[in-house]
Design a protein around this motif. Structure first.
Motif, PDB file in Angstrom:
ATOM      1  N   UNK A 127       0.734  -1.400  -0.134  1.00 26.80           N
ATOM      2  CA  UNK A 127       0.415   0.090  -0.276  1.00 26.80           C
ATOM      3  C   UNK A 127       0.827   1.205  -0.071  1.00 26.80           C
ATOM      4  N   UNK A 128       0.884   2.453  -0.792  1.00 27.07           N
ATOM      5  CA  UNK A 128       0.485   3.413  -0.443  1.00 27.07           C
ATOM      6  C   UNK A 128       1.422   4.313   0.834  1.00 27.07           C
ATOM      7  N   UNK A 129       0.503   4.050   1.637  1.00 23.10           N
ATOM      8  CA  UNK A 129       0.354   4.528   3.221  1.00 23.10           C
ATOM      9  C   UNK A 129       1.411   3.381   3.597  1.00 23.10           C
ATOM     10  N   UNK A 130       2.126   2.415   3.788  1.00 17.95           N
ATOM     11  CA  UNK A 130       2.732   1.742   4.093  1.00 17.95           C
ATOM     12  C   UNK A 130       4.378   1.800   3.765  1.00 17.95           C
ATOM     13  N   UNK A 131       4.200   2.119   2.256  1.00 12.92           N
ATOM     14  CA  UNK A 131       5.178   2.648   1.972  1.00 12.92           C
ATOM     15  C   UNK A 131       6.023   3.842   2.132  1.00 12.92           C
ATOM     16  N   UNK A 132       5.204   4.912   2.460  1.00 10.51           N
ATOM     17  CA  UNK A 132       5.082   6.323   2.579  1.00 10.51           C
ATOM     18  C   UNK A 132       5.969   6.234   4.120  1.00 10.51           C
ATOM     19  N   UNK A 133       4.955   5.715   5.004  1.00 10.07           N
ATOM     20  CA  UNK A 133       5.382   5.454   6.569  1.00 10.07           C
ATOM     21  C   UNK A 133       6.607   5.055   6.911  1.00 10.07           C
ATOM     22  N   UNK A 134       7.113   3.442   6.191  1.00  8.66           N
ATOM     23  CA  UNK A 134       8.194   3.303   6.124  1.00  8.66           C
ATOM     24  C   UNK A 134       9.824   4.340   5.823  1.00  8.66           C
ATOM     25  N   UNK A 135       8.788   4.715   4.665  1.00 10.53           N
ATOM     26  CA  UNK A 135      10.133   5.017   3.753  1.00 10.53           C
ATOM     27  C   UNK A 135      10.594   7.268   4.627  1.00 10.53           C
ATOM     28  N   UNK A 136       9.445   7.346   5.282  1.00  9.98           N
ATOM     29  CA  UNK A 136       9.535   8.756   5.967  1.00  9.98           C
ATOM     30  C   UNK A 136      10.281   8.562   7.414  1.00  9.98           C
ATOM     31  N   UNK A 137      10.436   7.363   7.460  1.00 10.03           N
ATOM     32  CA  UNK A 137      10.567   7.027   8.793  1.00 10.03           C
ATOM     33  C   UNK A 137      12.715   6.756   8.447  1.00 10.03           C
ATOM     34  N   UNK A 138      12.856   6.142   6.855  1.00  8.04           N
ATOM     35  CA  UNK A 138      13.803   5.589   6.578  1.00  8.04           C
ATOM     36  C   UNK A 138      15.352   7.562   6.255  1.00  8.04           C
ATOM     37  N   UNK A 139      14.352   7.789   6.229  1.00  9.12           N
ATOM     38  CA  UNK A 139      14.807   9.734   5.699  1.00  9.12           C
ATOM     39  C   UNK A 139      15.719   9.691   6.340  1.00  9.12           C
ATOM     40  N   UNK A 140      17.148  10.625   6.314  1.00 11.15           N
ATOM     41  CA  UNK A 140      17.698  11.160   7.590  1.00 11.15           C
ATOM     42  C   UNK A 140      18.601   9.734   7.891  1.00 11.15           C
ATOM     43  N   UNK A 141      18.072   8.220   7.956  1.00  7.50           N
ATOM     44  CA  UNK A 141      19.186   7.812   8.407  1.00  7.50           C
ATOM     45  C   UNK A 141      20.877   7.217   8.401  1.00  7.50           C
ATOM     46  N   UNK A 142      21.630   7.396   8.745  1.00  3.78           N
ATOM     47  CA  UNK A 142      23.495   7.554   8.717  1.00  3.78           C
ATOM     48  C   UNK A 142      23.333   6.141   8.649  1.00  3.78           C
ATOM     49  N   UNK A 143      23.914   5.456   7.244  1.00  7.90           N
ATOM     50  CA  UNK A 143      24.196   4.038   7.246  1.00  7.90           C
ATOM     51  C   UNK A 143      25.515   3.968   7.895  1.00  7.90           C
ATOM     52  N   UNK A 144      26.013   4.300   7.884  1.00  8.98           N
ATOM     53  CA  UNK A 144      27.297   3.764   8.810  1.00  8.98           C
ATOM     54  C   UNK A 144      27.249   4.005  10.267  1.00  8.98           C
ATOM     55  N   UNK A 145      26.486   5.089  10.663  1.00  9.07           N
ATOM     56  CA  UNK A 145      26.687   5.544  12.775  1.00  9.07           C
ATOM     57  C   UNK A 145      26.011   5.636  13.400  1.00  9.07           C
ATOM     58  N   UNK A 146      23.921   4.963  12.500  1.00  7.13           N
ATOM     59  CA  UNK A 146      23.221   5.069  13.322  1.00  7.13           C
ATOM     60  C   UNK A 146      22.349   4.172  11.835  1.00  7.13           C
ATOM     61  N   UNK A 147      22.284   3.348  11.694  1.00  9.32           N
ATOM     62  CA  UNK A 147      21.706   2.497  11.272  1.00  9.32           C
ATOM     63  C   UNK A 147      20.420   1.943  11.961  1.00  9.32           C
ATOM     64  N   UNK A 148      20.390   1.261  13.304  1.00  6.63           N
ATOM     65  CA  UNK A 148      19.904   0.584  14.588  1.00  6.63           C
ATOM     66  C   UNK A 148      18.781   1.255  14.953  1.00  6.63           C
ATOM     67  N   UNK A 149      19.025   2.864  14.423  1.00  9.27           N
ATOM     68  CA  UNK A 149      17.543   3.793  15.125  1.00  9.27           C
ATOM     69  C   UNK A 149      16.572   3.436  14.215  1.00  9.27           C
ATOM     70  N   UNK A 150      16.797   3.122  12.844  1.00  7.63           N
ATOM     71  CA  UNK A 150      16.091   2.282  11.700  1.00  7.63           C
ATOM     72  C   UNK A 150      15.037   1.431  12.473  1.00  7.63           C
ATOM     73  N   UNK A 151      16.219   0.413  12.588  1.00 11.71           N
ATOM     74  CA  UNK A 151      15.822  -1.311  13.079  1.00 11.71           C
ATOM     75  C   UNK A 151      14.566  -0.892  14.170  1.00 11.71           C
ATOM     76  N   UNK A 152      15.024  -0.426  15.297  1.00 15.35           N
ATOM     77  CA  UNK A 152      14.140   0.185  16.965  1.00 15.35           C
ATOM     78  C   UNK A 152      13.040   0.945  15.921  1.00 15.35           C
ATOM     79  N   UNK A 153      12.986   1.936  15.519  1.00 18.51           N
ATOM     80  CA  UNK A 153      11.574   2.332  15.469  1.00 18.51           C
ATOM     81  C   UNK A 153      10.507   1.885  14.661  1.00 18.51           C
TER      82      UNK A 153
END
Length: 111
Positions: free
Chosen positions: A48-74
């Motif tokens: 669904x577009x809503x689920x894609x948007x919800x997940x994508x919004x939380x992924x934007x801004x994630x630093x893949x080297x220093x803070x990937x765990x924040x996305x997993x926690x969310x």
């Protein structure tokens, strides 16, 4: 402007998800600014577009080297859908691919 790369991770979806009927595999993709290692745009193959948007919004801004765990926690805390584990696995796969490609570029460059 910093160099941007596209990186995608994959995971199997559970039987009970609508996305499995459409795709079979979940993809989580991102455009990453290499200089900062930060996601500037993201998408998934969730149904669904809503689920894609919800997940994508939380992924934007994630630093893949220093803070990937924040996305997993969310996702672990606030995503209550059947694809929770697949989202986390696809994200981990994406981070691994990003790290592997950075390392390949680093070792391929002349010293």
């Amino acid at each position: 402007m910093s160099r941007e790369v596209l990186v995608v991770g994959y995971a199997k979806l559970p039987q009970e998800t609508a996305a499995r009927a459409l795709y079979g595999t979940l993809a989580v993709g991102a455009i990453v600014q290499v200089g900062e290692h930060t996601v500037v745009d993201a998408w998934t193959t969730l149904a669904t577009p809503q689920t894609n948007a919800w997940v994508s919004t939380r992924l934007i801004g994630t630093n893949l080297l220093t803070a990937p765990d924040a996305f997993i926690d969310e996702i672990q805390t606030n995503y209550w859908g059947g694809a929770r584990a697949a989202i986390c696995q696809a994200f981990r796969d994406m981070v691994r691919r990003y790290h592997d490609n950075l390392e390949s570029e680093r070792t391929a460059q002349p010293r």
